[in-house]
Write an enzyme that holds these catalytic residues in place. Structure first.
Site, PDB file in Angstrom:
ATOM      1  N   ALA A  78       0.863  -1.185   0.000  1.00  0.00           N
ATOM      2  CA  ALA A  78       0.000   0.000   0.000  1.00  0.00           C
ATOM      3  C   ALA A  78       0.898   1.233   0.000  1.00  0.00           C
ATOM      4  O   ALA A  78       2.034   1.183   0.475  1.00  0.00           O
ATOM      5  CB  ALA A  78      -0.884  -0.022   1.239  1.00  0.00           C
ATOM      6  N   GLY A 121       0.812  -5.109   0.819  1.00  0.00           N
ATOM      7  CA  GLY A 121      -0.330  -5.177  -0.092  1.00  0.00           C
ATOM      8  C   GLY A 121       0.018  -5.805  -1.433  1.00  0.00           C
ATOM      9  O   GLY A 121      -0.864  -6.350  -2.114  1.00  0.00           O
ATOM     10  N   GLU A 124      -0.304  -9.393  -0.882  1.00  0.00           N
ATOM     11  CA  GLU A 124      -1.744  -9.661  -0.704  1.00  0.00           C
ATOM     12  C   GLU A 124      -2.473  -9.656  -2.045  1.00  0.00           C
ATOM     13  O   GLU A 124      -3.354 -10.474  -2.299  1.00  0.00           O
ATOM     14  CB  GLU A 124      -2.349  -8.617   0.245  1.00  0.00           C
ATOM     15  CG  GLU A 124      -1.826  -8.782   1.672  1.00  0.00           C
ATOM     16  CD  GLU A 124      -2.233  -7.640   2.582  1.00  0.00           C
ATOM     17  OE1 GLU A 124      -2.067  -6.468   2.198  1.00  0.00           O
ATOM     18  OE2 GLU A 124      -2.721  -7.906   3.700  1.00  0.00           O
ATOM     19  N   GLU A 144       4.545  -5.167   7.167  1.00  0.00           N
ATOM     20  CA  GLU A 144       3.778  -4.058   7.764  1.00  0.00           C
ATOM     21  C   GLU A 144       4.193  -3.788   9.203  1.00  0.00           C
ATOM     22  O   GLU A 144       4.172  -2.649   9.671  1.00  0.00           O
ATOM     23  CB  GLU A 144       2.274  -4.371   7.713  1.00  0.00           C
ATOM     24  CG  GLU A 144       1.657  -4.338   6.323  1.00  0.00           C
ATOM     25  CD  GLU A 144       1.709  -5.669   5.586  1.00  0.00           C
ATOM     26  OE1 GLU A 144       2.472  -6.573   6.004  1.00  0.00           O
ATOM     27  OE2 GLU A 144       0.990  -5.804   4.580  1.00  0.00           O
TER      28      GLU A 144
END
Ligand code: CAA
Length: 270
Positions: A78, A121, A124, A144
């Site tokens: 992200a 992300g 993911e 993260e």
């Protein structure tokens, strides 16, 4: 294989800034293209990805989708710079990153071709795809925790399903980044190819799938999703809510500030 690279004007399709779209026979190839930020997943990139996925799902000429990045990065997670100043109420009011789940909801088969970094992300997003092929340079991780937050788009859920509890715990709690070969050994990726062959091999597999009966392909995907997703549905939402709640922590602010300021983070455990 006939590689047909088409322009928006030629095909009436989406070929926007952060997602490059190509057509290879019955396969739509979506290339994440934000090189200056290692394909960090900002809001605009996800909007464009979702628009392209909608287009693919609505076009009967498309039988499979391939998602790829660059040689250096599939996606580095992200967008930390974009997220950095968000507050708890910002992320809860807007159910932050819920739109990312569009990829996981695709009815058509989606293959990921991963080179370079697939972190946070990015890992993911790859795990939302049905098949992951990796180049030898691929690196996977859920780091993260190093920036004071946690996976928010399935990292704790899909990773655990794929590689088991103890390995998922280790990756999520230490932020350790693993190489393609290890990712294959533990069941995170289907196959590893030399980087130079990765896209060709992924497109070949996607093309093969895309020429089978589309309703049968859809039924097989639906059946496999049924077994994996029955358990996932609640967990994905639970994880996203916990991820959002990290935006109330000073440690989350400090972790993201430290990344942006290129310095080590100092956590105060609150
Ligand atoms: N968000 C925003 N920008 C990012 C980024 C990210 N996730 N990852 C990299 N970038 C930017 C860097 O800030 C840098 O920009 P500038 O040139 O303007 O400084 C550029 O991309 C190149 O990055 P680096 O200089 O850091 O490149 P490197 O080769 O030294 O390191 C890396 C590569 C190890 C991937 C490192 O960039 C990194 O650690 N990135 C962050 C990884 C991460 O923590 N991801 C998780 C994000 S949180 C998340 O994803 C939550 C969720 O579950 C949804």
């Amino acid at each position: 294989m006939s590689a047909v690279s088409s322009s928006k004007a030629e095909q009436g399709m989406i070929n926007e800034e952060l997602i490059q779209v190509e057509f290879h026979d019955r396969v739509m190839l979506l290339r994440l293209s934000r090189p200056a930020a290692l394909n960090a997943l900002c809001k605009k990139l996800i909007q464009q990805l979702n628009a392209a996925l909608d287009q693919a799902e609505n076009d009967s000429r498309i039988g499979a989708i391939v998602v790829t990045g660059s040689e250096k990065a599939f996606a580095a997670g992200a967008d930390i710079v974009e997220m950095r100043h968000l507050t708890f109420s910002d992320v809860t009011d807007k159910d932050f990153i819920h739109p990312w789940e569009r990829l996981a909801q695709c009815e058509k088969p989606v293959l990921a071709a991963v080179s370079g970094y697939a972190l946070g992300g990015g890992c993911e997003l790859a795990m939302m795809c049905d098949i992951i092929y990796a180049g030898e340079s691929a690196k996977f991780g859920q780091p993260e925790i190093t920036i004071g937050t946690m996976p928010g788009a399935g990292g704790t859920q899909r990773l655990t399903q794929l590689i088991g509890k103890t390995k998922a715990m280790e990756m999520c709690l230490t932020g350790r980044i693993i190489q393609a070969k290890e990712a294959e050994q533990i069941g995170l990726v289907s196959r590893v190819y030399p980087d130079a062959d990765l896209l060709k091999e992924t497109l070949a597999a996607a093309t093969k799938i895309a020429h089978f009966s589309a309703p049968v392909v859809r039924m097989i995907k639906e059946a496999i999703r049924h077994t994996t997703e029955t358990e996932l549905v609640g967990g994905i939402r639970f994880e996203r809510r916990l991820f959002q709640s990290t935006f109330a922590l000073e440690d989350r602010q400090e972790g993201m500030a430290a990344f942006a300021e290129k310095r080590p983070a100092t956590f105060k455990h609150r």
